[in-house]
Design a protein around this motif. Sequence first.
Motif, PDB file in Angstrom:
ATOM      1  N   VAL A   1     -23.052  -8.768   3.789  1.00  0.00           N
ATOM      2  CA  VAL A   1     -23.492  -7.413   3.480  1.00  0.00           C
ATOM      3  C   VAL A   1     -22.791  -6.465   4.437  1.00  0.00           C
ATOM      4  N   SER A   2     -22.327  -5.343   3.917  1.00  0.00           N
ATOM      5  CA  SER A   2     -21.618  -4.346   4.717  1.00  0.00           C
ATOM      6  C   SER A   2     -22.312  -2.996   4.566  1.00  0.00           C
ATOM      7  N   ASP A   3     -22.733  -2.438   5.704  1.00  0.00           N
ATOM      8  CA  ASP A   3     -23.314  -1.097   5.733  1.00  0.00           C
ATOM      9  C   ASP A   3     -22.428  -0.276   6.652  1.00  0.00           C
ATOM     10  N   ARG A   4     -21.358   0.268   6.100  1.00  0.00           N
ATOM     11  CA  ARG A   4     -20.295   0.895   6.882  1.00  0.00           C
ATOM     12  C   ARG A   4     -20.601   2.354   7.182  1.00  0.00           C
ATOM     13  N   LEU A   5     -20.429   2.728   8.461  1.00  0.00           N
ATOM     14  CA  LEU A   5     -20.522   4.134   8.820  1.00  0.00           C
ATOM     15  C   LEU A   5     -19.256   4.876   8.362  1.00  0.00           C
ATOM     16  N   LEU A   6     -19.351   6.193   8.280  1.00  0.00           N
ATOM     17  CA  LEU A   6     -18.217   6.993   7.813  1.00  0.00           C
ATOM     18  C   LEU A   6     -16.992   6.813   8.705  1.00  0.00           C
ATOM     19  N   THR A   7     -17.219   6.504   9.969  1.00  0.00           N
ATOM     20  CA  THR A   7     -16.124   6.375  10.936  1.00  0.00           C
ATOM     21  C   THR A   7     -15.542   4.967  10.995  1.00  0.00           C
ATOM     22  N   GLU A   8     -16.098   4.033  10.239  1.00  0.00           N
ATOM     23  CA  GLU A   8     -15.683   2.636  10.336  1.00  0.00           C
ATOM     24  C   GLU A   8     -14.758   2.249   9.193  1.00  0.00           C
ATOM     25  N   LYS A   9     -13.839   1.343   9.493  1.00  0.00           N
ATOM     26  CA  LYS A   9     -12.951   0.815   8.462  1.00  0.00           C
ATOM     27  C   LYS A   9     -13.711  -0.147   7.553  1.00  0.00           C
TER      28      LYS A   9
END
Length: 384
Positions: free
Chosen positions: A351-359
């Motif tokens: 599962v990926s919960d990516r922040l706006l700043t993360e690749k």
Amino acid sequence: MQTPDYQGHCLANLMTSLIGGLGGTPSCHGPLRALPPEEVSRHRHVVLVVVDGLGDGFLRTRPAPFLNGHRRAGIHAVFPTTTATGITTFITGDAPAQHGLTGWHVHFRELGAVLAVLPGKPRYGGSGYDRAEGLDVLRWLGHDVTFNRIPVSSTMVAPNKIANTPFNKAHKGRARLLPFSGLQDMVNRVEQAVKGRHGNQYVYAYWSELDSLGHYHGPDSPQTRKHLEEVDRALANLAARLAGTDTLLIITADHGMTAVEHRLILADHPEIADCLTLPLCGEPRVAWAYVRHGRHERFERLVRERLGHACTLRPSTELLEEGWFGPGTPHPELSARIGDYALLMQPGWIVSDRLLTEKPFDMKGVHGGLAPEELEIPLVVTVC
């Protein structure tokens, strides 16, 4: 789903055997059945080499004649099966229940931040704990240190890139620190540590490259298979160079690895993401969910309806009660570091919960869950 066997079959038990065998006072968990303290105490030197990411199944099915030739048993990692949690067990002697570190990204309520705990970096914004004025890292985390719990000389052999991080420096305790710059240099440093001092001693060495290659190329890629052969030759060379020193050489891992087959992107499920007060913490294979007040029933229903094919949802308190983190009095902040719910990913899923700043998350190999290839690690033992 098999959880770690803390009753004599996992890393926490190995550390009890080592600490007890070296004359120290272990934690509350019992010794490792496959390596009792009495065996450890018979030797002048004890060297523990941790090969990050070396799963037992991967090792047994690959040409690694030295490691396979001295493999004594398969044992378990601790939960979650990840570096931040496993390495902390090695350097404190405690199970995760006691040391309280529950994954790569941890919500530290007392600091008001989500940090990648080993490098000490905030997930976004603010500053790391290395810049927190007056913060004693060891006292803040509430940790004892393995090197301080044994009455013999100790050496930590660590890669240059992590040797002097605040986390590493805090946890070396009384040990001498020997940084190194490559696989052969690690062998040189371990030999230097063993032969450079009189009396009994304990040497802890950590090698990270197999894990790195597994993440970026895959746990069974040509790159990881080739590197395992290099590690095998280097450790065979180390054993030969230590011959006649009465050294008990132990080689194990913090966890194994599994391939990424399916990706669950939380941004594709905005109604579920809207239930959360924080980004998912922990690991891609076991994530801690912090849920908004009044949204718990909605969160449970949506996850089970829409994500049930990819994960099992459990209240985090149930994992505590069932002993997933091990025995002993829980760390006072443990319950705050595992959120309200655990998303336990099915085999092959992350599962990926990516922040706006993360690749975007593009790793091909991962760990953290309880698939056999993540949980099962080798115990290699030989006398030099």
